[in-house]
Write a protein that holds these residues in place. Sequence first.
Motif, PDB file in Angstrom:
ATOM      1  N   ILE A  63       0.844  -1.209   0.000  1.00  0.00           N
ATOM      2  CA  ILE A  63       0.000   0.000   0.000  1.00  0.00           C
ATOM      3  C   ILE A  63       0.871   1.248   0.000  1.00  0.00           C
ATOM      4  CG2 ILE A  63      -1.656   1.330   1.360  1.00  0.00           C
ATOM      5  CD1 ILE A  63      -2.906  -1.008  -0.124  1.00  0.00           C
ATOM      6  N   PHE A  64       1.981   1.223   0.723  1.00  0.00           N
ATOM      7  CA  PHE A  64       2.894   2.367   0.724  1.00  0.00           C
ATOM      8  C   PHE A  64       3.433   2.614  -0.681  1.00  0.00           C
ATOM      9  CE2 PHE A  64       7.049   4.343   1.132  1.00  0.00           C
ATOM     10  CZ  PHE A  64       6.824   5.361   2.031  1.00  0.00           C
ATOM     11  N   GLY A  89       3.747   0.571 -10.023  1.00  0.00           N
ATOM     12  CA  GLY A  89       3.586   1.725 -10.894  1.00  0.00           C
ATOM     13  C   GLY A  89       2.527   1.495 -11.955  1.00  0.00           C
ATOM     14  N   PRO A  90       2.666   0.437 -12.772  1.00  0.00           N
ATOM     15  CA  PRO A  90       1.611   0.132 -13.756  1.00  0.00           C
ATOM     16  C   PRO A  90       0.259  -0.158 -13.109  1.00  0.00           C
ATOM     17  CG  PRO A  90       3.630  -1.037 -14.299  1.00  0.00           C
ATOM     18  CD  PRO A  90       3.844  -0.433 -12.946  1.00  0.00           C
ATOM     19  N   LEU A  91       0.282  -0.791 -11.927  1.00  0.00           N
ATOM     20  CA  LEU A  91      -0.973  -1.086 -11.235  1.00  0.00           C
ATOM     21  C   LEU A  91      -1.667   0.200 -10.801  1.00  0.00           C
ATOM     22  CD1 LEU A  91      -2.604  -3.587 -10.320  1.00  0.00           C
ATOM     23  CD2 LEU A  91      -1.447  -3.406  -8.110  1.00  0.00           C
ATOM     24  N   ALA A  92      -0.910   1.149 -10.289  1.00  0.00           N
ATOM     25  CA  ALA A  92      -1.487   2.434  -9.899  1.00  0.00           C
ATOM     26  C   ALA A  92      -2.044   3.178 -11.103  1.00  0.00           C
ATOM     27  CB  ALA A  92      -0.434   3.279  -9.188  1.00  0.00           C
ATOM     28  N   TYR A  99      -7.849  -2.000  -4.263  1.00  0.00           N
ATOM     29  CA  TYR A  99      -6.619  -2.772  -4.432  1.00  0.00           C
ATOM     30  C   TYR A  99      -6.524  -3.817  -3.327  1.00  0.00           C
ATOM     31  CZ  TYR A  99      -5.064   0.571  -7.950  1.00  0.00           C
ATOM     32  OH  TYR A  99      -4.957   1.339  -9.082  1.00  0.00           O
ATOM     33  N   ASP A 100      -6.194  -5.038  -3.734  1.00  0.00           N
ATOM     34  CA  ASP A 100      -6.092  -6.167  -2.817  1.00  0.00           C
ATOM     35  C   ASP A 100      -4.692  -6.191  -2.206  1.00  0.00           C
ATOM     36  OD1 ASP A 100      -6.006  -8.601  -1.516  1.00  0.00           O
ATOM     37  OD2 ASP A 100      -6.938  -9.721  -3.150  1.00  0.00           O
ATOM     38  N   THR A 101      -4.603  -6.129  -0.892  1.00  0.00           N
ATOM     39  CA  THR A 101      -3.300  -6.060  -0.221  1.00  0.00           C
ATOM     40  C   THR A 101      -2.512  -7.361  -0.314  1.00  0.00           C
ATOM     41  OG1 THR A 101      -4.330  -6.660   1.894  1.00  0.00           O
ATOM     42  CG2 THR A 101      -4.072  -4.306   1.424  1.00  0.00           C
ATOM     43  N   VAL A 174      -8.614  -2.165  -0.383  1.00  0.00           N
ATOM     44  CA  VAL A 174      -8.491  -0.766   0.019  1.00  0.00           C
ATOM     45  C   VAL A 174      -8.888   0.133  -1.153  1.00  0.00           C
ATOM     46  CG1 VAL A 174      -6.981   0.976   1.006  1.00  0.00           C
ATOM     47  CG2 VAL A 174      -6.567  -1.441   1.505  1.00  0.00           C
ATOM     48  N   PRO A 175      -9.866   1.024  -0.966  1.00  0.00           N
ATOM     49  CA  PRO A 175     -10.288   1.919  -2.044  1.00  0.00           C
ATOM     50  C   PRO A 175      -9.153   2.854  -2.477  1.00  0.00           C
ATOM     51  CG  PRO A 175     -11.917   1.852  -0.292  1.00  0.00           C
ATOM     52  CD  PRO A 175     -10.704   1.157   0.227  1.00  0.00           C
ATOM     53  N   ILE A 176      -9.162   3.213  -3.743  1.00  0.00           N
ATOM     54  CA  ILE A 176      -8.083   4.033  -4.279  1.00  0.00           C
ATOM     55  C   ILE A 176      -8.030   5.403  -3.615  1.00  0.00           C
ATOM     56  CG2 ILE A 176      -9.524   4.861  -6.204  1.00  0.00           C
ATOM     57  CD1 ILE A 176      -6.927   4.950  -7.883  1.00  0.00           C
ATOM     58  N   ASN A 177      -9.192   5.978  -3.281  1.00  0.00           N
ATOM     59  CA  ASN A 177      -9.170   7.301  -2.647  1.00  0.00           C
ATOM     60  C   ASN A 177      -8.529   7.247  -1.262  1.00  0.00           C
ATOM     61  OD1 ASN A 177     -11.723   5.858  -1.948  1.00  0.00           O
ATOM     62  ND2 ASN A 177     -12.028   7.641  -0.628  1.00  0.00           N
ATOM     63  N   VAL A 178      -8.647   6.097  -0.574  1.00  0.00           N
ATOM     64  CA  VAL A 178      -8.010   5.919   0.736  1.00  0.00           C
ATOM     65  C   VAL A 178      -6.497   5.841   0.569  1.00  0.00           C
ATOM     66  CG1 VAL A 178      -7.753   4.327   2.676  1.00  0.00           C
ATOM     67  CG2 VAL A 178     -10.036   4.816   1.754  1.00  0.00           C
TER      68      VAL A 178
END
Length: 319
Positions: A63-64, A89-92, A99-101, A174-178
């Motif tokens: 997540i970081f 990077g590509p995932l973001a 996103y699944d931790t 985890v939602p992208i905005n979080v």
Amino acid sequence: DHLGITGVSSDQILPSLAPGINVLTYHPRYHSFYVFLLEEFWKRDRVRTPREWIKFFRPREFIFSLGANLCDQPEHGDMRNIVGGQKTGPLAAQRLETYDTSFDYIKSELGGYGLYYRSVMAELGLIYPGGPGFPYPVDVPTERRGKRAAGAFREAVRETEYYRLFFDGDSALVPINVIEEYGRRACLCQLQVPGAPDRGELRDAYLHGGTQAEPRRETLRLFLDIAFQTEGHDVDQDSFRQLIYYGAAPGGACYRPRPEVDLMHRRWRLYQAREYYAFALNALWHYLCDWGIDHSGDVRPVPLSDFWAHVEQALDFDA
């Protein structure tokens, strides 16, 4: 390094000039982030084993890494060398809804901590190493410097939704905005902000941490002197080498060390002289092999004068 002559520089000379800093530890904020994760691990009621530490570590570094790649703060610029960035990077960039931790973002079990930062953090006095042969089963933050750096990073992210609602779980969507909110507070770039809570703690670690702080301080003073005297000029790796050895670089930058840093400058200049010799010897070996074998792999005779002319041109001896 086919002749095996530069290993002495990287393994012995450089660690004596800048102990606790190496060419792989690009981002100082990883020090406070990793020691923060360690303290959070020890605060929880979990089994104290390396396997459990890995299980705790990976989803939170993932997540970081995503947050750093999603960061839109003005200080971010062209951020590079984010651990796990080849995958995150590509995932973001896909901007998924969540996103699944549990995503497998890097091969190393302990990510950048195990690959690059653990040894230098121990050298800076931020952690006590753990594991086989050590008193602790898992690394532990040091009582003063480590816990203070961990607490300072926690202060930076304490109010984020990720830390309040998602951080405790090893497995979560985890939602992208979080993640974006967390990244704006936690990102590596935010150490540049004067009000960053961990900025002072990390500065103190670099200047005073560990048993070899003095040469590290003197090297940093030398670099600051170079930066001051070359203000207005770009200093890349090649020009840095030339400033250290020759006192001048293409583009007009010049450097004359102040008396206070003269001794450390002489040490760095000797190191750079060895680097130039190593480069020349490796280049000679390269061109010897290149000129001695044609493309078919057959050995062919080469006039020695032609060989030396080729070497001189490649090394640009006149320059």
